[in-house]
Enzyme design. Structure first.
Site, PDB file in Angstrom:
ATOM      1  N   THR A 252       0.824  -1.054   0.057  1.00  0.00           N
ATOM      2  CA  THR A 252       0.043  -0.012  -0.024  1.00  0.00           C
ATOM      3  C   THR A 252       0.793   1.105  -0.121  1.00  0.00           C
ATOM      4  OG1 THR A 252      -1.888  -0.956   1.001  1.00  0.00           O
ATOM      5  CG2 THR A 252      -1.587   1.325   1.466  1.00  0.00           C
TER       6      THR A 252
ATOM      7  N   THR B 212       5.500  11.421   7.264  1.00  0.00           N
ATOM      8  CA  THR B 212       5.594  11.247   8.601  1.00  0.00           C
ATOM      9  C   THR B 212       7.249  11.620   9.171  1.00  0.00           C
ATOM     10  OG1 THR B 212       5.719   9.807  10.438  1.00  0.00           O
ATOM     11  CG2 THR B 212       5.740   9.014   8.440  1.00  0.00           C
ATOM     12  N   ASP B 213       7.126  12.313  10.376  1.00  0.00           N
ATOM     13  CA  ASP B 213       8.612  12.514  10.869  1.00  0.00           C
ATOM     14  C   ASP B 213       9.120  11.403  11.227  1.00  0.00           C
ATOM     15  OD1 ASP B 213       7.079  11.626  13.161  1.00  0.00           O
ATOM     16  OD2 ASP B 213       7.800  13.270  14.244  1.00  0.00           O
ATOM     17  N   GLU B 214       8.442  10.084  11.002  1.00  0.00           N
ATOM     18  CA  GLU B 214       9.254   8.942  11.592  1.00  0.00           C
ATOM     19  C   GLU B 214      10.124   8.702  10.418  1.00  0.00           C
ATOM     20  OE1 GLU B 214       6.926   5.770  13.270  1.00  0.00           O
ATOM     21  OE2 GLU B 214       5.211   6.908  13.823  1.00  0.00           O
TER      22      GLU B 214
ATOM     23  N   TYR C  18       7.147   0.371   8.860  1.00  0.00           N
ATOM     24  CA  TYR C  18       6.319   1.287   8.767  1.00  0.00           C
ATOM     25  C   TYR C  18       7.004   2.409   8.253  1.00  0.00           C
ATOM     26  CZ  TYR C  18       3.578   5.599   9.388  1.00  0.00           C
ATOM     27  OH  TYR C  18       2.904   6.860   9.166  1.00  0.00           O
ATOM     28  N   SER C  19       8.014   2.993   8.716  1.00  0.00           N
ATOM     29  CA  SER C  19       8.502   4.240   8.412  1.00  0.00           C
ATOM     30  C   SER C  19       9.552   3.970   7.394  1.00  0.00           C
ATOM     31  CB  SER C  19       9.473   4.816   9.745  1.00  0.00           C
ATOM     32  OG  SER C  19      10.470   3.873  10.100  1.00  0.00           O
TER      33      SER C  19
ATOM     34  N   LYS D 229       7.170   4.380   4.313  1.00  0.00           N
ATOM     35  CA  LYS D 229       6.982   5.653   4.117  1.00  0.00           C
ATOM     36  C   LYS D 229       8.076   6.660   3.413  1.00  0.00           C
ATOM     37  CE  LYS D 229       3.581   7.837   5.130  1.00  0.00           C
ATOM     38  NZ  LYS D 229       2.266   7.837   4.378  1.00  0.00           N
TER      39      LYS D 229
ATOM     40  N   LYS E 176      -4.554   3.385  18.810  1.00  0.00           N
ATOM     41  CA  LYS E 176      -3.654   4.189  18.930  1.00  0.00           C
ATOM     42  C   LYS E 176      -3.404   4.951  20.356  1.00  0.00           C
ATOM     43  CE  LYS E 176      -2.417   4.041  14.627  1.00  0.00           C
ATOM     44  NZ  LYS E 176      -1.903   4.790  13.585  1.00  0.00           N
TER      45      LYS E 176
ATOM     46  N   PRO F 233      -1.693   0.025  29.031  1.00  0.00           N
ATOM     47  CA  PRO F 233      -0.580  -0.583  28.929  1.00  0.00           C
ATOM     48  C   PRO F 233       0.473   0.430  28.395  1.00  0.00           C
ATOM     49  CG  PRO F 233      -2.180  -1.151  27.220  1.00  0.00           C
ATOM     50  CD  PRO F 233      -2.853  -0.463  28.142  1.00  0.00           C
TER      51      PRO F 233
ATOM     52  N   TYR G 160       4.307   1.099  27.224  1.00  0.00           N
ATOM     53  CA  TYR G 160       5.619   0.588  26.820  1.00  0.00           C
ATOM     54  C   TYR G 160       6.958   1.162  27.718  1.00  0.00           C
ATOM     55  CZ  TYR G 160       3.861  -1.169  22.205  1.00  0.00           C
ATOM     56  OH  TYR G 160       3.389  -1.748  21.188  1.00  0.00           O
TER      57      TYR G 160
ATOM     58  N   GLY H 252      12.790  -2.025  18.832  1.00  0.00           N
ATOM     59  CA  GLY H 252      13.212  -0.766  17.884  1.00  0.00           C
ATOM     60  C   GLY H 252      12.541   0.631  18.395  1.00  0.00           C
TER      61      GLY H 252
HETATM   62  N1  LIG Z   1      -1.582   9.461  12.701  1.00  0.00           N
HETATM   63  C1  LIG Z   1      -0.555  10.094  12.765  1.00  0.00           C
HETATM   64  O1  LIG Z   1      -0.165  10.434  13.966  1.00  0.00           O
HETATM   65  C2  LIG Z   1       0.199  10.652  11.682  1.00  0.00           C
HETATM   66  C3  LIG Z   1       1.254  11.295  11.671  1.00  0.00           C
HETATM   67  C4  LIG Z   1       2.269  11.742  10.385  1.00  0.00           C
HETATM   68  C5  LIG Z   1       1.743  11.080   9.386  1.00  0.00           C
HETATM   69  N2  LIG Z   1       0.591  10.430   9.146  1.00  0.00           N
HETATM   70  C6  LIG Z   1       0.422   9.888   7.622  1.00  0.00           C
HETATM   71  O2  LIG Z   1      -0.957  10.230   7.508  1.00  0.00           O
HETATM   72  C7  LIG Z   1      -1.585   9.548   6.739  1.00  0.00           C
HETATM   73  C8  LIG Z   1      -2.969   9.002   7.513  1.00  0.00           C
HETATM   74  O3  LIG Z   1      -2.861   8.667   8.683  1.00  0.00           O
HETATM   75  P1  LIG Z   1      -4.082   7.978   9.515  1.00  0.00           P
HETATM   76  O4  LIG Z   1      -3.392   7.951  10.994  1.00  0.00           O
HETATM   77  O5  LIG Z   1      -5.304   8.922   9.236  1.00  0.00           O
HETATM   78  O6  LIG Z   1      -4.127   6.556   9.279  1.00  0.00           O
HETATM   79  P2  LIG Z   1      -5.437   5.554   9.343  1.00  0.00           P
HETATM   80  O7  LIG Z   1      -4.817   4.239   9.421  1.00  0.00           O
HETATM   81  O8  LIG Z   1      -6.433   6.192  10.276  1.00  0.00           O
HETATM   82  O9  LIG Z   1      -6.112   5.739   7.923  1.00  0.00           O
HETATM   83  C9  LIG Z   1      -5.622   5.270   6.789  1.00  0.00           C
HETATM   84  C10 LIG Z   1      -7.004   5.119   5.796  1.00  0.00           C
HETATM   85  O10 LIG Z   1      -6.205   4.408   4.593  1.00  0.00           O
HETATM   86  C11 LIG Z   1      -7.284   3.549   3.958  1.00  0.00           C
HETATM   87  N3  LIG Z   1      -6.142   2.583   3.242  1.00  0.00           N
HETATM   88  C12 LIG Z   1      -5.476   1.962   3.640  1.00  0.00           C
HETATM   89  N4  LIG Z   1      -4.888   1.016   2.738  1.00  0.00           N
HETATM   90  C13 LIG Z   1      -5.805   1.615   1.336  1.00  0.00           C
HETATM   91  C14 LIG Z   1      -5.473   1.037   0.197  1.00  0.00           C
HETATM   92  N5  LIG Z   1      -4.521   0.447  -0.347  1.00  0.00           N
HETATM   93  N6  LIG Z   1      -6.228   1.850  -0.773  1.00  0.00           N
HETATM   94  C15 LIG Z   1      -7.257   2.915  -0.313  1.00  0.00           C
HETATM   95  N7  LIG Z   1      -7.067   3.216   0.790  1.00  0.00           N
HETATM   96  C16 LIG Z   1      -6.429   2.643   1.892  1.00  0.00           C
HETATM   97  C17 LIG Z   1      -7.663   3.007   5.375  1.00  0.00           C
HETATM   98  O11 LIG Z   1      -9.017   2.183   4.812  1.00  0.00           O
HETATM   99  C18 LIG Z   1      -7.981   4.296   6.307  1.00  0.00           C
HETATM  100  O12 LIG Z   1      -9.224   4.666   5.692  1.00  0.00           O
HETATM  101  C19 LIG Z   1      -0.752   8.053   6.783  1.00  0.00           C
HETATM  102  O13 LIG Z   1       0.015   8.086   5.309  1.00  0.00           O
HETATM  103  C20 LIG Z   1       0.418   8.475   7.681  1.00  0.00           C
HETATM  104  O14 LIG Z   1       1.397   7.728   7.304  1.00  0.00           O
HETATM  105  C21 LIG Z   1      -0.067  10.000  10.457  1.00  0.00           C
END
Ligand SMILES: NC(=O)c1ccc[n+]([C@@H]2O[C@H](COP(=O)([O-])OP(=O)(O)OC[C@H]3O[C@@H](n4cnc5c(N)ncnc54)[C@H](O)[C@@H]3O)[C@@H](O)[C@H]2O)c1
Length: 341
Positions: A102, A127-129, A155-156, A159, A194, A210, A212, A280
């Site tokens: 994905t 992401t900052d990760e 994950y990171s 990204k 989360k 919980p 970590y 990690g």
């Molecule tokens: N949550 C955070 O704190 C944070 C911080 C920085 C960056 N991000 C980035 O922001 C973005 C959104 O994060 P989030 O926390 O809202 O994530 P989330 O997991 O809540 O939502 C992800 C969404 O993407 C959809 N999805 C997953 N795979 C898919 C695919 N193959 N095709 C179409 N849709 C798909 C899921 O159904 C879901 O609705 C991500 O790219 C994440 O890396 C998140």
């Protein structure tokens, strides 16, 4: 001016907040949400906008080239904002494969569609990760856009790979891209696995919380609405080919957050249970948002002490939303909405 914007992952946490922000701020825009509705996507989140004539929901996978091209042909988007991702670090440690699919291949597929059909702007939500972590004893250090990529988790890494690909599509094909790298978000519609929503849900049920290790890992927390406003600025005014860091100078240890939630809910600290640390586990994330501030005038508007109160109140007032997720019932919502259409 009227624009059509495809928001991928718009049924997730940040994507849905961005959909609400865009529909409210730009009543002349057409907003299309493309989402696969994985376990993290929840169509009931979008209930309030489903009947908005400027909004369309499409259930599809960003990795499905045929489906993505069909949508581009139908909608001819001006802007694509890619939130769709597998986003949970712990899940990436258990099963990296779907993260690569994905987060990397999905990004490539979307950008191929942008090249084929033409686009004003492709924006990658990163992401900052991707910068790895900072030591706990160097509070003077921050991530800037020049900090080298140095990832820790699958994950990171996925990204970061996507970010490199986005920059390559800009350099090689001249695709008009931007990338934003944001710190940890919190606020309404955050999936209950989360940290903040999990702690709220467990505290309300008087279940153990919980934490970590010793809970000393530091994250830079940003209220989700501030993230959405930053992306809005970048897609309209950000310079093509640029990376923008987004963060709120709101660094808190995990244990501070957990204790704050207990305090707000009037629950005892003996609910806290320390568990074996994540493999990690990154120590500290801290963003330097100088570039987006100087270039685009962005500053976070919500202070952590206000944002956390708003968030806890939202979870208290919207218990049905997250209880349906915990029980798994939310996954039937799509069937209920569309099953017989
Ligand atoms: N949550 C955070 O704190 C944070 C911080 C920085 C960056 N991000 C980035 O922001 C973005 C959104 O994060 P989030 O926390 O809202 O994530 P989330 O997991 O809540 O939502 C992800 C969404 O993407 C959809 N999805 C997953 N795979 C898919 C695919 N193959 N095709 C179409 N849709 C798909 C899921 O159904 C879901 O609705 C991500 O790219 C994440 O890396 C998140």
């Amino acid at each position: 001016m009227k624009k059509t914007v495809i928001v991928t992952g718009g049924a997730g946490f940040i994507g849905s907040n961005f959909v609400f922000h865009m529909l409210a701020k730009y009543p002349e825009y057409r907003i299309i949400c493309l989402d696969k509705l994985t376990y993290a996507g929840n169509l009931s989140t979008l209930k309030s906008v489903m009947d908005n004539p400027n909004f369309r929901f499409v259930k599809d996978d960003i990795c499905d080239r045929e489906a993505v091209y069909k949508l581009f042909e139908e909608e001819k988007p001006d802007i694509v904002v890619n939130f769709a991702a597998e986003s949970h670090v712990d899940r990436s440690i258990e099963n990296p494969g779907v993260f690569l699919e994905t987060n990397i291949m999905g990004t490539a597929t979307l950008m191929d569609a942008c090249r084929k059909y033409g686009i004003e702007r492709y924006h990658q939500v990163s992401t900052d990760e991707v910068y790895g972590d900072l030591p706990l004893d160097r509070p003077d250090l921050f991530f800037t856009e020049e900090t080298p990529i140095h990832t820790s988790s699958p994950y990171s890494s996925s990204k970061a790979s996507a970010d490199l690909l986005v920059q390559a599509y800009n350099r090689t094909y001249g695709l008009p891209v931007t990338i934003s790298r944001c710190s940890n978000n919190y606020g309404p519609y955050h999936f209950p696995e989360k940290l903040i929503p999990l702690m709220i849900a467990n505290a309300l049920a008087d279940k153990p919380l919980p934490v970590y290790g010793e809970g000393l890992n530091v994250r830079d927390w940003l209220y989700v609405e501030d993230h959405c406003k930053a992306i809005d600025l970048i897609i309209h005014k950000g310079r093509v080919g640029e990376v923008y860091n987004i963060g709120g100078h709101n660094e808190k240890t995990n244990i501070y957050i957990v204790k704050k939630i207990l305090e707000l809910l009037g629950k005892p600290e003996n609910l806290i249970t320390y568990v074996a640390d994540r493999k990690g586990h990154d120590l500290r994330y801290a963003i330097d948002p100088t570039k987006i501030h100087n270039e685009l005038g962005w500053l976070p508007e919500t202070k952590f002490d206000d944002g956390i109160v708003k968030t806890v109140n939202w979870y208290l007032e919207n218990q049905e939303w997250w209880k349906n997720i915990i029980s798994g019932e939310y996954q039937d919502y799509y069937e209920k909405m569309y099953g017989d259409r």
